[in-house]
Structure formats: C-alpha cells, structure tokens
Write a protein that holds these residues in place. Structure first.
Motif, PDB file in Angstrom:
ATOM      1  N   GLU A 224     -20.370  33.525  37.294  1.00 29.00           N
ATOM      2  CA  GLU A 224     -21.153  32.680  36.393  1.00 29.00           C
ATOM      3  C   GLU A 224     -21.429  31.327  37.031  1.00 29.00           C
ATOM      4  N   ARG A 225     -20.415  30.789  37.727  1.00 31.50           N
ATOM      5  CA  ARG A 225     -20.629  29.509  38.394  1.00 31.50           C
ATOM      6  C   ARG A 225     -21.643  29.635  39.516  1.00 31.50           C
TER       7      ARG A 225
ATOM      8  N   ARG B 198     -15.450  36.944  37.074  1.00 31.79           N
ATOM      9  CA  ARG B 198     -16.552  36.632  36.165  1.00 31.79           C
ATOM     10  C   ARG B 198     -16.889  35.146  36.185  1.00 31.79           C
TER      11      ARG B 198
ATOM     12  N   ASP C 141     -10.548  31.227  30.040  1.00 32.62           N
ATOM     13  CA  ASP C 141     -11.088  30.841  31.345  1.00 32.62           C
ATOM     14  C   ASP C 141     -10.436  29.556  31.868  1.00 32.62           C
TER      15      ASP C 141
ATOM     16  N   GLN D  32     -24.027  31.848  39.676  1.00 36.63           N
ATOM     17  CA  GLN D  32     -25.331  32.031  39.047  1.00 36.63           C
ATOM     18  C   GLN D  32     -25.879  30.703  38.542  1.00 36.63           C
ATOM     19  N   ALA D  33     -24.995  29.899  37.933  1.00 36.53           N
ATOM     20  CA  ALA D  33     -25.426  28.593  37.440  1.00 36.53           C
ATOM     21  C   ALA D  33     -25.859  27.687  38.588  1.00 36.53           C
TER      22      ALA D  33
END
Length: 547
Positions: free
Chosen positions: A155-156, A151, A108, A158-159
C-alpha cells in the motif's frame, strides 16, 4: 500427552517434551487449571497466538505463531519481554495494560524488530487480551497477531507511485502554464514599468524646461509604481511561503471603507456595489497590504465573472464558531472576523471550485490572468491562521468568505505590545509534552507551567508511550510530529487514542502545511507550525482544553 494438549499440532508435542520444571511455571503436571485451559485454547487455534503467563511473562505459542518469530532463537518457555526485547519499549506498555485487565487492539502497528540477524521494519495487527485464573485475577494475556508487513508495504509503495505520478502530472501542468504565467506577469510588470519610466522621462523633460511646479506628481507616480511592483513580488514569495507577513491589529471595516472608491472605479459603472459592514467589528491580526490585495483581487474576479453588469456585495461581521461548525471550516473553535465578497455572475461548477486555489489554474483567456491570484490569497489567509470558504453554482453567482481570528489587542498596533493575559489552566490540568529537541521542550513546558498547567515531559515515542500507559492524569498531549526512535508523533497519538480514548492532541511541526500530506494527518487536525509565538501556544492549548 496430557489431554489438554490434544489436537495442538507440532507445538503441542514440543510443549509436552519441554522441561517446564526449569521455568517459573513449574512441572506441567502441576499447572493450575486456568493455565491448562488457556494453553489448550492457544494450541488448538489456527490463528497465530501466544499465551504469556505469570509475572515472568513465560511464552507458550501455537504452530501458526512460529512464522511470526522468523529465525529468532527458540522462544518456547522464555520471557515474552526477552523474545521481543528490541520492540519492548513500544509493546511493553501495552502488555502492562493487558495485565491490568484491559484489552488492547491495534491495526498495522509498525515496529523495528530483529528476526533474521538484522533490523527490519514490520507491521502487525494484534490484540493483547487478559487471561484470568480461577479466582478472577489476571494471570496472563493472549497475544493474537497477524503480520501485515506485505500488505502495508504494498500500500505504501502504491501510494508512493501514485504520489510520483501526481507530481509528474502536476509538473507537466505547471510547465504548460509557464507561457501563460510569463505573459500575465509581463503584462502586469510592463504596465508598472511604463508608469515608472514615463514619469522619469517627464521629470527629465520638466527639469530641462525649468518647470518645477509639477515634479511632485510625477515623483509620486513613479514611487507608487515601484511600490506596486514590490508588492507583486512579495505576493509571489508569499505563494511559496518565503515572504513573511507583516501583521497588525486591523479594523477590517476601516480597510473596506478606505478601498470603496477604488473598488467602485475598478468595478465599472454597470456594477452596483453594496457594502454591508456590521459595526462594531472585532480587531483582526492580519497583514493590511496583503488583505487589500486579497479584497481587490476578489472584487476584480467578481467583476470579470459578471461581464460588467450585476451586483457586487462586500459584507463583514463578527462570528463565534463552536467546535462543530469550526471543524467543518477547518478551523479551531473561537471568535473570527468574516469578510465576504459575493457577486451575481456566471458562477462555477463544483469541478472548478475544487481547483480554483491551485497555482497556475485560471478560467480566464490567455494573457488575462496568471492563475496565481486565488492561490496567493489562499496562502495568505492560511498563513494568517484563517480559512477561505467558497459557495458557487453555475448561473447563480459566487460567494467567497474569508475568516480571520479575532485579535485581543487594540486596533492600530503594529506589534502585540500589550497582549491580553493568556488564559490560565483549571486546577489539576496536566499536559504531556513529547518533543526531542531540549530547547523547544523546555520552553514549551515552562510556558505551560507559567499558565498553571502541570507538565510531564517525554523525549521520544517510547517514553511518551510509557507515560500514556501510566495511571497519571493527562488532559492533553502536545506532540512533535518528527519524534526519533522509530515511533513518530502520529503513531504516539494513535496509541494514545487506544490507551486513553478522548485524549486531546496538539501536534507541533517544523514542516508547516506539509504536515498534512507528509505527516499523514487529516485536514483540520490541530497543528502548531514552528516557530510559533508563545501566545499562540497558550491560545491553542486553551481552545483544545475548552473544546
């Protein structure tokens, strides 16, 4: 079509038709066996792969690698450094590592690249693996890569959504606590104002009566009330880290002894007070008034937890924490002063222990507490470079342990006048200082050089990565979290762990404790908040070197 290109899909056909005679690789019929085998492996793979060959870094890639390139100009046969020129300051040192015979794997990894006519941030998980020729020499590398932008972005997002939801909930909880907070503060201030205003009225009355013999006592009561009110506002400001501390070299045993009578009176006749101070105690560099408030707050909380009946114990001692136990407590290895307050009260559940340092959180009934006492205590201890540890079980009481760093000076100093000589470097120890602000970088480097360290400087993430990829000796990375140029200090440290496993890292930041949340650092990560004392820098560097 040569046999080694069979089964290689559309890119195999393109490789067959390409004018390789115009490239450093030469005509395809004259390619060495190692190049033919490596090309066949890459083309036959279903995983995005690119073969980079020779000093020219000539690129040959498979069908699965094409989407990675996006709308870039035709890359077949071009130099890998030219294809990814915009990201080469970050990935070039990793390629050099592969050409030196060492594979690199990174997950990542975020890069700023140009694939569709404009800059974009993309994330990749990739491995650069060296490829050797028939004689065992490194002739190139294979880049196996998968794009993880979607992804990582999800994820960022969502965070961020979770953070916003938590912020909303926290704000709601704070608003619900405003009434309780106002009631508790009004209670405290009204008591103080009563003492001040009553003393002033009595002064007026005594002056009118020409009775001057008792004036000093009433003046002292008013002055004490004003001082306590000022102390309360300072504690509120300390909670938001807007009130600077006034540390001094302090004998905590003397402070405890001086408060013994006050604590006994405050605890009440039904509570047994046991004071166990271990002499001689090392000095601590701490704000005496804040420590008095913290100790009294812990004792009053213990009294309330015991409902007026039980045993209250205050103990002090010197403790030396090696790296392992220190890390468990969120501290650096070293010498500390321990101040512990324990009681035989009702104790707390694990859920309550998790929340006791939250602002506005309290287990007391309305009007009996503001929910700020322990959060202020925690803020003060952390500002003092210490830590708080809690042990509690329902029905078995509570023990609150406060750790403060040992101070090298003598007790009674109000400022570090005659400081101990900072520890000097061992012969040959080298520190890489990555800091974009010239003044901070220059001062940091000069202090370390004065202590005998060799210092290498970097102004951004790319220059730091180049130095990390070199053969020079490096024992410690001192890195600003907010480096410019698209590569943060945290990313530099992550690359450093890949390139130099075991390299110690000390972060610098102007964001204080926010570094752990906003900077993405794990709790306990060595961080030096700006502005820092140069003595603190020397001590932290020495502690990491010795760890």
């Amino acid at each position: 079509m040569p046999l080694f290109l069979a089964g290689g899909g559309q890119m195999a056909a393109r490789v067959h038709r390409h004018d390789w005679a115009a490239t450093p690789l030469g005509p395809i019929a004259e390619w060495p066996g190692a190049l033919r085998v490596a090309t066949g492996m890459v083309l036959a793979s279903k995983f995005p792969s690119c073969l980079v060959w020779g000093p020219s870094l000539t690129a040959i890639y498979n069908d699965a690698f094409v989407p990675i390139l996006g709308a870039k100009p035709d890359a077949l046969g071009r130099s890998f450094s030219d294809i990814w020129s915009e990201a080469w300051p970050m990935i070039g040192p990793l390629a050099e590592r592969a050409y030196a015979g060492e594979a690199t794997f990174i997950e990542d990894y975020s890069l700023e690249i140009h694939r569709y006519g404009q800059a974009e941030m993309a994330s990749f998980t990739f491995c650069y693996s060296p490829v050797r020729d028939e004689h065992g020499a490194v002739a190139g590398m294979i880049d196996t890569v998968i794009e993880t932008t979607s992804r990582v972005s999800a994820e960022r997002a969502q965070a961020e959504a979770l953070r916003l939801a938590e912020d909303t909930l926290r704000q709601s909880q704070k608003m619900e606590a405003v009434g309780q907070l106002a009631g508790g503060l009004a209670h405290d201030f009204n008591n103080l104002l009563m003492g001040i205003s009553g003393s002033l009225e009595l002064l007026s009355l005594r002056l009118a009566q020409q009775r001057h013999d008792d004036l000093a006592r009433h003046i002292e009561v008013a002055r004490s009330g004003a001082s306590k009110a000022a102390s309360l506002t300072q504690r509120l400001l300390a909670l938001s880290r807007r009130q600077p501390l006034a540390p001094a070299a302090l004998d905590i045993n003397q402070l405890v002894g001086g408060m013994e009578d006050l604590i006994r009176r405050s605890a009440g006749p039904g509570i047994t007070l046991d004071i166990a101070c271990s002499p001689p105690l090392w000095p601590a560099w701490v704000d005496p008034h804040q420590l008095e408030n913290a100790l009294l707050n812990l004792c009053l909380n213990a009294r309330d937890a015991m409902s007026g009946q039980g045993a209250l114990r205050i103990e002090t001692r010197n403790v030396s924490l090696p790296a392992g136990p220190a890390r468990e407590r969120g501290l650096d290895a070293g010498d500390y002063l321990l101040l512990r307050v324990s009681d035989t009260g009702c104790g707390m559940t694990p859920e309550t222990v998790q929340r006791i340092f939250e602002p506005f959180y309290t287990t007391k009934s309305a009007g009996q507490g503001t929910g700020l006492g322990l959060s202020m205590l925690y803020s003060f201890v952390r500002q003092s470079r210490g830590q708080v540890q809690v042990r509690s079980q329902p029905g078995q009481g509570t023990a609150m342990s406060l750790y403060f760093p040992r101070h090298a000076g003598a007790v009674g100093q109000t400022e570090p006048a005659d400081r101990a000589e900072p520890p000097r470097a061992s012969q040959g120890q080298t520190v890489l200082v990555a800091e974009d602000e010239p003044a901070v970088r220059a001062v940091t480097a000069e202090v370390l050089q004065e202590l005998g360290y060799a210092v290498v400087e970097a102004t951004d993430g790319a220059s730091a990565l180049r130095r990390l990829s070199s053969d020079m000796r490096l024992d410690l990375l001192v890195c600003d979290l907010g480096l410019p140029g698209g590569m943060s200090g945290r990313q530099v440290a992550e690359a450093a762990r890949v390139l130099r496993p075991g390299l110690k890292v000390l972060f610098m930041t102007g964001h204080g404790q926010n570094a752990y949340g906003e900077g993405g650092l794990e709790p306990g990560t060595p961080v030096l908040p700006k502005p820092f004392a140069l003595e603190d820098l020397a001590q932290r560097v020495d502690a990491l070197m010795r760890a």
